[in-house]
Design a protein around this motif. Structure first.
Motif, mmCIF file in Angstrom:
data_model
loop_
_atom_site.group_PDB
_atom_site.id
_atom_site.type_symbol
_atom_site.label_atom_id
_atom_site.label_comp_id
_atom_site.label_asym_id
_atom_site.label_seq_id
_atom_site.Cartn_x
_atom_site.Cartn_y
_atom_site.Cartn_z
ATOM 1 N N VAL A 134 0.843 -1.203 0.000
ATOM 2 C CA VAL A 134 0.000 0.000 0.000
ATOM 3 C C VAL A 134 0.873 1.245 0.000
ATOM 4 O O VAL A 134 0.652 2.188 -0.777
ATOM 5 C CB VAL A 134 -0.964 -0.007 1.203
ATOM 6 C CG1 VAL A 134 -1.640 1.355 1.353
ATOM 7 C CG2 VAL A 134 -2.013 -1.097 1.049
ATOM 8 N N ALA A 135 1.924 1.252 0.835
ATOM 9 C CA ALA A 135 2.779 2.435 0.968
ATOM 10 C C ALA A 135 3.542 2.697 -0.327
ATOM 11 O O ALA A 135 3.502 3.810 -0.863
ATOM 12 C CB ALA A 135 3.738 2.252 2.130
ATOM 13 N N LEU A 136 4.228 1.680 -0.848
ATOM 14 C CA LEU A 136 5.055 1.895 -2.037
ATOM 15 C C LEU A 136 4.206 2.110 -3.281
ATOM 16 O O LEU A 136 4.434 3.031 -4.052
ATOM 17 C CB LEU A 136 6.004 0.712 -2.246
ATOM 18 C CG LEU A 136 7.078 0.566 -1.157
ATOM 19 C CD1 LEU A 136 7.896 -0.696 -1.385
ATOM 20 C CD2 LEU A 136 7.994 1.785 -1.142
ATOM 21 N N GLY A 157 0.962 2.954 -3.475
ATOM 22 C CA GLY A 157 0.185 4.189 -3.370
ATOM 23 C C GLY A 157 1.046 5.424 -3.533
ATOM 24 O O GLY A 157 0.668 6.359 -4.239
ATOM 25 N N GLY A 158 2.216 5.428 -2.924
ATOM 26 C CA GLY A 158 3.117 6.587 -3.003
ATOM 27 C C GLY A 158 3.597 6.813 -4.416
ATOM 28 O O GLY A 158 3.467 7.915 -4.964
ATOM 29 N N ALA A 159 4.123 5.749 -5.036
ATOM 30 C CA ALA A 159 4.654 5.888 -6.396
ATOM 31 C C ALA A 159 3.534 6.197 -7.378
ATOM 32 O O ALA A 159 3.673 7.052 -8.254
ATOM 33 C CB ALA A 159 5.379 4.615 -6.813
ATOM 34 N N SER A 217 0.650 7.696 -6.831
ATOM 35 C CA SER A 217 0.103 9.051 -6.717
ATOM 36 C C SER A 217 1.065 10.079 -7.305
ATOM 37 O O SER A 217 0.633 11.072 -7.891
ATOM 38 C CB SER A 217 -0.226 9.372 -5.260
ATOM 39 O OG SER A 217 0.916 9.220 -4.462
ATOM 40 N N VAL A 218 2.378 9.842 -7.174
ATOM 41 C CA VAL A 218 3.342 10.768 -7.786
ATOM 42 C C VAL A 218 3.208 10.703 -9.305
ATOM 43 O O VAL A 218 3.157 11.729 -9.991
ATOM 44 C CB VAL A 218 4.794 10.413 -7.382
ATOM 45 C CG1 VAL A 218 5.786 11.230 -8.192
ATOM 46 C CG2 VAL A 218 5.007 10.659 -5.912
ATOM 47 N N GLY A 271 -0.584 1.890 6.042
ATOM 48 C CA GLY A 271 -0.165 1.828 4.639
ATOM 49 C C GLY A 271 -0.304 3.173 3.959
ATOM 50 O O GLY A 271 0.608 3.624 3.252
ATOM 51 N N ALA A 297 2.346 5.606 2.296
ATOM 52 C CA ALA A 297 2.205 6.080 0.918
ATOM 53 C C ALA A 297 2.479 7.576 0.831
ATOM 54 O O ALA A 297 3.151 8.045 -0.085
ATOM 55 C CB ALA A 297 0.809 5.765 0.394
ATOM 56 N N ILE A 307 9.594 10.755 -3.094
ATOM 57 C CA ILE A 307 9.831 10.659 -4.540
ATOM 58 C C ILE A 307 9.824 12.044 -5.177
ATOM 59 O O ILE A 307 10.712 12.381 -5.960
ATOM 60 C CB ILE A 307 8.780 9.742 -5.216
ATOM 61 C CG1 ILE A 307 8.970 8.291 -4.767
ATOM 62 C CG2 ILE A 307 8.912 9.817 -6.738
ATOM 63 C CD1 ILE A 307 7.946 7.329 -5.341
#
Lengths: 194, 180
Positions: free
Chosen positions: A14-16, A18-20, A22-23, B11, B15, B22
């Motif tokens: 979810v973290a990786l 979702g983060g990537a 959304s960017v 999570g 994110a 990033i």
């Protein structure tokens, strides 16, 4: 034990992801933070300067290139028509309306990565204000189409998404804060090839 | 019931952290670096035509079919930098970029006194020195003041159609980028 590993991997995904993701979304879409929208046209007045926000900085790092300075001009990119439908190479469009004052402007079709789309054979997929046909007391009128059109025609070919890139050179709107109040031409879809 | 919700929350929190990391790290890790590409093409004060067959990567890209571009790198620690060309073109403009590719100064030919490209890039200290006695040769030069030490200048010229290519090519062939 296995349950803990599963839970940890769930949180990590979810973290990786979702983060990537959304960017990627924030940088891929033409309309995001730091942009100025005038109808379908989107500009990034602060792109490539030290005043740019982190998203603009990240975007210029990805697309690279050395951005045009504010005294030189401003680039407006349209990814949709005035109704909000994405621009496609197999469709015909009419660009019509008034433009902000500028010394001259250039208009060309690009792909999604902002690379210039070449026209077939001896046709032209790029125009500038000095090689357009102007009628007295009439605003700008250009047809972007895969079929030939009289008067001002930008030739496109193939299928797939398309962007229109308009560069206004030496214009007061690039330096002024009121970019959003400017009038820009409409992009009307007039038909599509099947 | 609480546990899966808490995990999802954890999570999403992660994110957000990844998102911020990033966005801020992208510029630092980008391989599209105009400065080092330019450095591989030539030393300081070497004029490099951009968007031509010889240039690749960022420099090889043509962002506008009607613009021709050339760039050179300068170092103001060696003294002032001067960019000139004896040919006149319908339109020229230039931007000064720092090593990271940020645009720090830009101007078009409207600001030039006689339409010719003649610009002097100086640091504030050099400008102060220059004010004491302006040399005759620099009377009509455009003065670009910058805090930079090292930087690059990109000169752009409008190419209305192919019949102008000879003149625009001559403009760039005669473009001189030098320490002054």
């Amino acid at each position: 034990m296995l349950k803990t590993a599963l839970l940890v991997s769930f949180v990590l995904i979810v973290a990786l992801g979702g983060g990537a993701g959304s960017v990627w979304l924030a940088l891929e879409s033409t309309r995001t933070i730091g942009s100025v929208e005038i109808g379908p046209w989107v500009a990034f007045p602060k792109l490539g300067t030290h005043e740019a926000d982190p998203y603009s900085r990240a975007r210029s790092a990805r697309t690279g290139g050395l951005s045009l300075g504010q005294a030189e001009g401003i680039v407006l990119v349209a990814g949709t028509d005035s109704m909000g439908r994405p621009l496609r190479r197999e469709c015909s469009y009419r660009i019509e309306g008034d433009l902000p004052p500028a010394r001259f402007f250039t208009l060309h079709a690009t792909d999604e990565a902002r690379r210039f789309l070449k026209a077939p054979a001896r046709f032209s997929s790029a125009r500038h204000s000095q090689n357009l046909l102007w009628r007295p007391a009439q605003p700008l009128r250009i047809t972007v189409s895969p079929q030939s059109h009289p008067e001002n025609w930008i030739a496109t070919t193939g299928r797939g998404p398309m962007h229109l890139s308009l560069t206004l050179v030496d214009t007061p709107i690039s330096t002024g804060a009121r970019v959003g109040e400017t009038i820009m031409p409409m992009i009307k879809r007039i038909g599509c090839d099947d | 019931m609480i546990k899966p919700l808490r995990l999802l929350f954890l999570g999403l929190f992660g994110a957000a952290a990844v998102h911020i990391a990033i966005v801020f790290l992208l510029p630092a890790y980008s391989e599209r670096d105009a400065w080092s590409e330019l450095a591989s093409k030539g030393g300081l004060y070497t004029t490099v035509r951009l968007g031509q067959g010889s240039a690749e990567g960022v420099l090889g890209e043509k962002d506008n079919p009607f613009f021709e571009r050339a760039a050179c790198r300068f170092d103001l620690a060696d003294g002032m930098a001067r960019v000139t060309s004896s040919e006149t073109v319908p339109f020229w403009s230039f931007s000064i970029y720092d090593r990271e590719g940020f645009n720090v100064f830009n101007v078009s030919d409207r600001s030039a006194s006689d339409g010719k490209l003649d610009a002097l890039i100086v640091t504030p200290a050099q400008l102060l020195e220059l004010r004491k006695g302006m040399p005759e040769a620099l009377q009509t030069s455009l003065i670009a003041e910058t805090e930079l030490e090292e930087g690059m200048i990109v000169v752009r010229s409008f190419l209305p159609d192919e019949s102008w290519r000879g003149i625009v090519d001559r403009f760039f062939a005669r473009m001189r980028c030098e320490a002054y």
